[in-house]
Design a protein around this motif. Structure first.
Motif, short mmCIF file in Angstrom:
data_model
loop_
_atom_site.label_atom_id
_atom_site.label_comp_id
_atom_site.label_asym_id
_atom_site.label_seq_id
_atom_site.Cartn_x
_atom_site.Cartn_y
_atom_site.Cartn_z
N CYS A 95 -5.75 6.34 2.75
CA CYS A 95 -6.07 5.82 1.41
C CYS A 95 -6.71 6.91 0.57
O CYS A 95 -6.32 7.15 -0.58
CB CYS A 95 -7.00 4.61 1.55
SG CYS A 95 -7.73 4.08 -0.01
N CYS A 148 -4.12 -2.99 -3.39
CA CYS A 148 -4.44 -3.97 -2.34
C CYS A 148 -5.34 -5.09 -2.87
O CYS A 148 -5.46 -6.15 -2.24
CB CYS A 148 -5.07 -3.29 -1.13
SG CYS A 148 -6.42 -2.17 -1.55
N PHE A 165 -2.70 0.35 5.96
CA PHE A 165 -3.06 -0.83 6.75
C PHE A 165 -2.15 -0.99 7.95
O PHE A 165 -0.93 -0.80 7.84
CB PHE A 165 -3.00 -2.10 5.89
CG PHE A 165 -3.86 -2.02 4.67
CD1 PHE A 165 -5.21 -1.73 4.77
CD2 PHE A 165 -3.32 -2.21 3.41
CE1 PHE A 165 -6.01 -1.62 3.64
CE2 PHE A 165 -4.10 -2.12 2.27
CZ PHE A 165 -5.45 -1.81 2.39
N CYS A 170 -6.69 3.39 -7.24
CA CYS A 170 -5.43 2.72 -6.87
C CYS A 170 -5.60 1.22 -7.04
O CYS A 170 -5.20 0.66 -8.04
CB CYS A 170 -5.03 3.11 -5.45
SG CYS A 170 -3.62 2.16 -4.86
N CYS A 203 0.83 -1.21 0.00
CA CYS A 203 0.00 0.00 0.00
C CYS A 203 0.87 1.26 0.00
O CYS A 203 1.61 1.51 0.95
CB CYS A 203 -0.93 0.00 1.21
SG CYS A 203 -1.87 1.55 1.34
S1 SF4 Z 1 -6.49 1.49 -2.66
FE1 SF4 Z 1 -5.54 0.02 -1.25
S2 SF4 Z 1 -3.36 -0.02 -1.81
FE2 SF4 Z 1 -4.24 1.83 -2.70
S3 SF4 Z 1 -3.91 3.44 -1.21
FE3 SF4 Z 1 -5.93 2.64 -0.79
S4 SF4 Z 1 -5.63 1.04 0.72
FE4 SF4 Z 1 -3.62 1.49 -0.15
#
Ligand code: SF4
Ligand code: SF4
Length: 250
Positions: free
Chosen positions: A205, A229, A185, A226, A180
């Motif tokens: 996030c 994850c 997390f 994004c 991430c």
């Molecule tokens: S979408 Fe998932 S990997 Fe991307 S910033 Fe948010 S929590 Fe992190």
């Protein structure tokens, strides 16, 4: 069982991959607290899961490629979510015709861009229906498709047979935690007794995705941009060469 079979048949017409029924009794007060007293009327929920296309999920590993990110957003928000919502309406109409209440909650309905929360979380019903567990990435992780699944939910008082919730299977894995870019997390396993921020910092996030909107996509482009994850989780990642796989068991 005839009603359950018919629900599966209707969902299949819309290419819905996962169908389950949740006994909501452990979650009623939580759902009513977030979504309102209306949720006290519904002892059951039908959870519908639509699998994302693997190559589209894999493509977001090329994280700075605007065209691929836009393609991913289109896939989720304009194609899959709409298909799920159509399936949820069709199932709701069928339940109504059987004389029961049906309240469909759409696949993606962000009501607060501060917290990125919807009316109520789909993962609660999906988990209680036995379709998967809440992973360290705060997403519903299914056995067959990992977190590569979008959900819609129909809340109902129909006396449907319910599934059994899955135990958390993340074990010592930390792949999503380490991947991430927003460090959103904590690495903790989901614990239903604890608040969401025990595992996930939604503000981190959302701040990261807001920054990407401004720097990469354009300020009027909405939707999660994004998804790393989802892409990195070993559950649901195709294991065969060239990202090919077969239909898996949910
Ligand atoms: S979408 Fe998932 S990997 Fe991307 S910033 Fe948010 S929590 Fe992190
Ligand atoms: S990447 Fe690993 S820790 Fe994260 S949700 Fe998937 S299995 Fe769980």
């Amino acid at each position: 069982m005839i009603v359950e079979k018919e629900i599966h048949k209707i969902a299949k017409k819309y290419h819905v991959d996962l169908v389950g029924v949740a006994d909501l009794s452990p979650a009623t007060s939580h759902l009513a607290h977030q979504g309102g007293a209306i949720f006290k009327k519904y002892p059951r929920a039908v959870s519908l899961g639509f699998r994302l296309v693997n190559e589209v999920v894999e493509s977001i590993a090329d994280h700075g490629n605007r065209a691929l990110v836009m393609n991913y957003i289109h896939h989720i928000y304009s194609v899959v979510n709409q298909r799920l919502d159509q399936a949820a309406i069709a199932v709701s109409k069928f339940i109504m015709e059987q004389g029961s209440l049906a309240f469909p909650v759409p696949a993606s309905q962000v009501l607060s861009y501060e917290t990125y929360t919807g009316l109520v979380p789909h993962k609660t019903a999906a988990h209680l229906a036995g379709l998967g567990w809440v992973g360290k990435n705060a997403l519903l992780v299914t056995k067959g498709y990992g977190p590569r699944v979008r959900f819609a939910t129909i809340y109902t008082d129909a006396p449907l047979a319910s599934g059994t919730p899955e135990n958390v299977r993340c074990g010592s894995c930390r792949v999503c935690v380490d991947a991430c870019p927003a460090h959103a997390f904590t690495g903790n396993n989901f614990n239903e007794e604890k608040p969401r921020d025990y595992i996930y910092d939604a503000a981190a996030c959302n701040g990261y995705m807001k920054e990407r909107r401004l720097s990469l996509l354009g300020k009027n482009v909405f939707g999660g941009n994004c998804g790393l994850c989802i892409q990195v989780c070993p559950f649901g990642k195709p294991k065969r060469p060239g990202n090919r796989d077969k239909k898996a068991e949910g």
